[in-house]
Design an enzyme around this catalytic site. Structure first.
Site, PDB file in Angstrom:
ATOM      1  N   SER A   8       0.847  -1.193   0.000  1.00 30.11           N
ATOM      2  CA  SER A   8       0.000   0.000   0.000  1.00 30.11           C
ATOM      3  C   SER A   8       0.882   1.243   0.000  1.00 30.11           C
ATOM      4  O   SER A   8       1.787   1.371   0.821  1.00 30.11           O
ATOM      5  CB  SER A   8      -0.886   0.009   1.249  1.00 30.11           C
ATOM      6  OG  SER A   8      -1.381   1.315   1.464  1.00 30.11           O
ATOM      7  N   HIS A  31      -1.125  -1.354  -4.206  1.00 31.63           N
ATOM      8  CA  HIS A  31      -2.422  -1.150  -3.557  1.00 31.63           C
ATOM      9  C   HIS A  31      -2.614   0.351  -3.295  1.00 31.63           C
ATOM     10  O   HIS A  31      -1.821   0.972  -2.595  1.00 31.63           O
ATOM     11  CB  HIS A  31      -2.442  -1.944  -2.246  1.00 31.63           C
ATOM     12  CG  HIS A  31      -3.727  -1.892  -1.491  1.00 31.63           C
ATOM     13  ND1 HIS A  31      -4.786  -2.729  -1.770  1.00 31.63           N
ATOM     14  CD2 HIS A  31      -4.132  -1.120  -0.445  1.00 31.63           C
ATOM     15  CE1 HIS A  31      -5.779  -2.477  -0.920  1.00 31.63           C
ATOM     16  NE2 HIS A  31      -5.410  -1.493  -0.113  1.00 31.63           N
ATOM     17  N   ASP A  33      -5.089   3.223  -1.833  1.00 34.12           N
ATOM     18  CA  ASP A  33      -6.216   3.440  -0.926  1.00 34.12           C
ATOM     19  C   ASP A  33      -6.907   4.760  -1.244  1.00 34.12           C
ATOM     20  O   ASP A  33      -6.388   5.830  -0.949  1.00 34.12           O
ATOM     21  CB  ASP A  33      -5.717   3.445   0.521  1.00 34.12           C
ATOM     22  CG  ASP A  33      -5.256   2.058   0.948  1.00 34.12           C
ATOM     23  OD1 ASP A  33      -6.096   1.135   0.922  1.00 34.12           O
ATOM     24  OD2 ASP A  33      -4.069   1.899   1.296  1.00 34.12           O
ATOM     25  N   MET A  35      -9.742   7.241  -0.380  1.00 37.84           N
ATOM     26  CA  MET A  35     -10.618   7.574   0.764  1.00 37.84           C
ATOM     27  C   MET A  35     -11.260   8.931   0.528  1.00 37.84           C
ATOM     28  O   MET A  35     -10.595   9.862   0.077  1.00 37.84           O
ATOM     29  CB  MET A  35      -9.797   7.625   2.056  1.00 37.84           C
ATOM     30  CG  MET A  35      -9.003   6.365   2.351  1.00 37.84           C
ATOM     31  SD  MET A  35      -8.250   6.460   3.977  1.00 37.84           S
ATOM     32  CE  MET A  35      -7.167   5.006   3.920  1.00 37.84           C
ATOM     33  N   HIS A  64      -8.385   0.194  -3.859  1.00 36.06           N
ATOM     34  CA  HIS A  64      -9.248  -0.113  -2.722  1.00 36.06           C
ATOM     35  C   HIS A  64     -10.071   1.134  -2.439  1.00 36.06           C
ATOM     36  O   HIS A  64      -9.560   2.111  -1.898  1.00 36.06           O
ATOM     37  CB  HIS A  64      -8.365  -0.500  -1.526  1.00 36.06           C
ATOM     38  CG  HIS A  64      -9.136  -0.755  -0.269  1.00 36.06           C
ATOM     39  ND1 HIS A  64      -8.514  -0.865   0.973  1.00 36.06           N
ATOM     40  CD2 HIS A  64     -10.463  -0.943  -0.039  1.00 36.06           C
ATOM     41  CE1 HIS A  64      -9.435  -1.096   1.889  1.00 36.06           C
ATOM     42  NE2 HIS A  64     -10.615  -1.140   1.313  1.00 36.06           N
ATOM     43  N   MET A  66     -12.445   3.188  -0.516  1.00 37.95           N
ATOM     44  CA  MET A  66     -13.125   3.415   0.775  1.00 37.95           C
ATOM     45  C   MET A  66     -13.925   4.698   0.633  1.00 37.95           C
ATOM     46  O   MET A  66     -13.592   5.750   1.179  1.00 37.95           O
ATOM     47  CB  MET A  66     -12.074   3.509   1.894  1.00 37.95           C
ATOM     48  CG  MET A  66     -11.497   2.140   2.244  1.00 37.95           C
ATOM     49  SD  MET A  66      -9.936   2.255   3.119  1.00 37.95           S
ATOM     50  CE  MET A  66      -8.849   2.443   1.706  1.00 37.95           C
ATOM     51  N   MET A 135     -10.872  -6.989   5.707  1.00 37.92           N
ATOM     52  CA  MET A 135     -10.096  -5.967   6.428  1.00 37.92           C
ATOM     53  C   MET A 135      -9.642  -6.508   7.783  1.00 37.92           C
ATOM     54  O   MET A 135     -10.427  -7.087   8.524  1.00 37.92           O
ATOM     55  CB  MET A 135     -10.953  -4.709   6.653  1.00 37.92           C
ATOM     56  CG  MET A 135     -11.296  -3.914   5.406  1.00 37.92           C
ATOM     57  SD  MET A 135      -9.870  -3.308   4.466  1.00 37.92           S
ATOM     58  CE  MET A 135      -9.030  -2.288   5.679  1.00 37.92           C
ATOM     59  N   PHE A 141      -6.787   4.321   8.063  1.00 37.87           N
ATOM     60  CA  PHE A 141      -5.422   4.747   8.335  1.00 37.87           C
ATOM     61  C   PHE A 141      -4.454   3.579   8.250  1.00 37.87           C
ATOM     62  O   PHE A 141      -4.817   2.444   8.567  1.00 37.87           O
ATOM     63  CB  PHE A 141      -5.335   5.376   9.738  1.00 37.87           C
ATOM     64  CG  PHE A 141      -6.228   6.565   9.883  1.00 37.87           C
ATOM     65  CD1 PHE A 141      -5.798   7.838   9.502  1.00 37.87           C
ATOM     66  CD2 PHE A 141      -7.533   6.419  10.352  1.00 37.87           C
ATOM     67  CE1 PHE A 141      -6.644   8.937   9.601  1.00 37.87           C
ATOM     68  CE2 PHE A 141      -8.391   7.515  10.454  1.00 37.87           C
ATOM     69  CZ  PHE A 141      -7.937   8.774  10.079  1.00 37.87           C
ATOM     70  N   GLY A 143      -0.771   1.791   9.507  1.00 40.57           N
ATOM     71  CA  GLY A 143      -0.029   1.687  10.758  1.00 40.57           C
ATOM     72  C   GLY A 143      -0.826   1.257  11.974  1.00 40.57           C
ATOM     73  O   GLY A 143      -0.378   1.408  13.104  1.00 40.57           O
ATOM     74  N   ASP A 173      -5.908  -6.918   4.554  1.00 34.40           N
ATOM     75  CA  ASP A 173      -5.405  -5.537   4.510  1.00 34.40           C
ATOM     76  C   ASP A 173      -5.495  -4.922   5.896  1.00 34.40           C
ATOM     77  O   ASP A 173      -6.584  -4.783   6.447  1.00 34.40           O
ATOM     78  CB  ASP A 173      -6.258  -4.743   3.503  1.00 34.40           C
ATOM     79  CG  ASP A 173      -5.822  -3.298   3.365  1.00 34.40           C
ATOM     80  OD1 ASP A 173      -4.765  -2.910   3.907  1.00 34.40           O
ATOM     81  OD2 ASP A 173      -6.566  -2.545   2.688  1.00 34.40           O
ATOM     82  N   GLY A 195       1.408  -1.978   4.137  1.00 29.45           N
ATOM     83  CA  GLY A 195       1.773  -0.577   3.985  1.00 29.45           C
ATOM     84  C   GLY A 195       3.031  -0.272   4.762  1.00 29.45           C
ATOM     85  O   GLY A 195       4.138  -0.247   4.215  1.00 29.45           O
TER      86      GLY A 195
HETATM   87  C1  DX5 Z   1      -6.316   1.067   5.691  1.00 25.55           C
HETATM   88  C2  DX5 Z   1      -5.856   0.784   4.306  1.00 25.55           C
HETATM   89  C3  DX5 Z   1      -4.648  -0.054   4.240  1.00 25.55           C
HETATM   90  C4  DX5 Z   1      -3.417   0.543   4.872  1.00 25.55           C
HETATM   91  C5  DX5 Z   1      -2.563  -0.588   5.324  1.00 25.55           C
HETATM   92  O1  DX5 Z   1      -7.556   1.681   5.639  1.00 25.55           O
HETATM   93  O2  DX5 Z   1      -6.881   0.121   3.599  1.00 25.55           O
HETATM   94  O3  DX5 Z   1      -4.377  -0.454   2.907  1.00 25.55           O
HETATM   95  O4  DX5 Z   1      -2.668   1.337   4.005  1.00 25.55           O
HETATM   96  O5  DX5 Z   1      -1.481  -0.068   6.025  1.00 25.55           O
HETATM   97  P1  DX5 Z   1      -0.714  -0.965   7.105  1.00 25.55           P
HETATM   98  O6  DX5 Z   1      -0.136  -2.130   6.388  1.00 25.55           O
HETATM   99  O7  DX5 Z   1       0.315  -0.031   7.634  1.00 25.55           O
HETATM  100  O8  DX5 Z   1      -1.717  -1.372   8.144  1.00 25.55           O
HETATM  101 ZN    ZN Z   2      -6.331  -0.771   1.638  1.00 29.13          ZN
END
Ligand code: DX5
Ligand code: ZN
Length: 221
Positions: A8, A31, A33, A35, A64, A66, A135, A141, A143, A173, A195
């Site tokens: 990601s 990937h 994201d 949002m 992805h 969201m 998920m 977010f 991390g 994810d 990510g």
């Molecule tokens: C969260 C995202 C993820 C995120 C994963 O809403 O969909 O793709 O970037 O990041 P890590 O791997 O750091 O949890």
């Molecule tokens: Zn994602």
């Protein structure tokens, strides 16, 4: 298809996305994201940036979404050339029509379920999609801490895919790292978003290799 690692870019340098993609040459997909600050309390990027990324990335793009109203927006990402487009079942109005529109535009279609959303009510959608995203954090977010309590859901999806018989990938994810990827693979996931575990590592390419090797120990074939 086997194990796929899909880093990601959420925690990559948004000021230099082309170079950040260059750090992950062994990734299977990038990937992205998307949002909208409505479906999740965060705002990232949208179609113009994804179009730009598709132009410069040698690696296929996995979007992805969201966002609210994916029925309206998801096909545009497929038309832009994304390899895979994932919408959330919590946001979609007509999952079958949206999946078909994504596929008709030449992309793989996928649906995602948040941690609090069960899979069973959506099992009938399997013939309409190419991937299911489970998920393992609340979307919004990078991390965050991995939610091991989602593993029974991954097993349930793996069993449903086995019964269905088609080739449907299972993606996880959120919080996927060297210490959590094995339990995901063991439960039946085969596509792994990472990510911070990739972009936070000194060597992003090395992190991908490590994750791939760990997941391969549990590959379901
Ligand atoms: C969260 C995202 C993820 C995120 C994963 O809403 O969909 O793709 O970037 O990041 P890590 O791997 O750091 O949890
Ligand atoms: Zn994602």
């Amino acid at each position: 298809m086997g194990i796929q690692i899909t880093p990601s870019i959420l925690n990559a340098d948004f000021g230099n996305l082309a170079a950040e993609v260059g750090r992950i040459p062994s990734a299977d997909m990038v990937h992205v994201d998307v949002m909208d600050n409505h479906f999740v309390p965060n705002l990232t990027l949208g179609l113009p940036v994804v179009e730009a990324l598709i132009r410069v990335s040698p690696i296929p793009i996995d979007c992805h979404l969201m966002i609210e109203d994916p029925d309206r927006w998801a096909p545009g990402y497929a038309e832009a050339g994304a390899k895979s487009v994932t919408f959330h079942v919590e946001a979609v109005k007509d999952a079958v029509a949206t999946s078909r529109a994504i596929r008709a535009a030449g992309a793989r279609a996928a649906f995602a379920v948040k941690p609090g959303t069960p899979f069973a009510p959506y099992a009938d959608l399997l013939p309409e999609v190419d991937m299911v995203l489970v998920m393992t954090v609340e979307p919004g977010f990078g991390g965050q801490s991995f939610m091991a309590d989602q593993m029974p859901k991954v097993r349930e999806v793996r069993e449903a895919v086995r019964m269905h018989g088609g080739e449907v990938w299972i993606q996880v994810d959120g919080g996927v790292s060297a210490s959590t990827i094995e339990q995901c693979a063991e439960a039946g996931a085969d596509v792994f978003v990472a990510g911070s575990a990739v972009y936070g590592a000194e060597s992003a390419a090395g992190a991908i290799d490590d994750l791939r090797a760990l997941a391969a120990r549990h590959a379901h074939g």
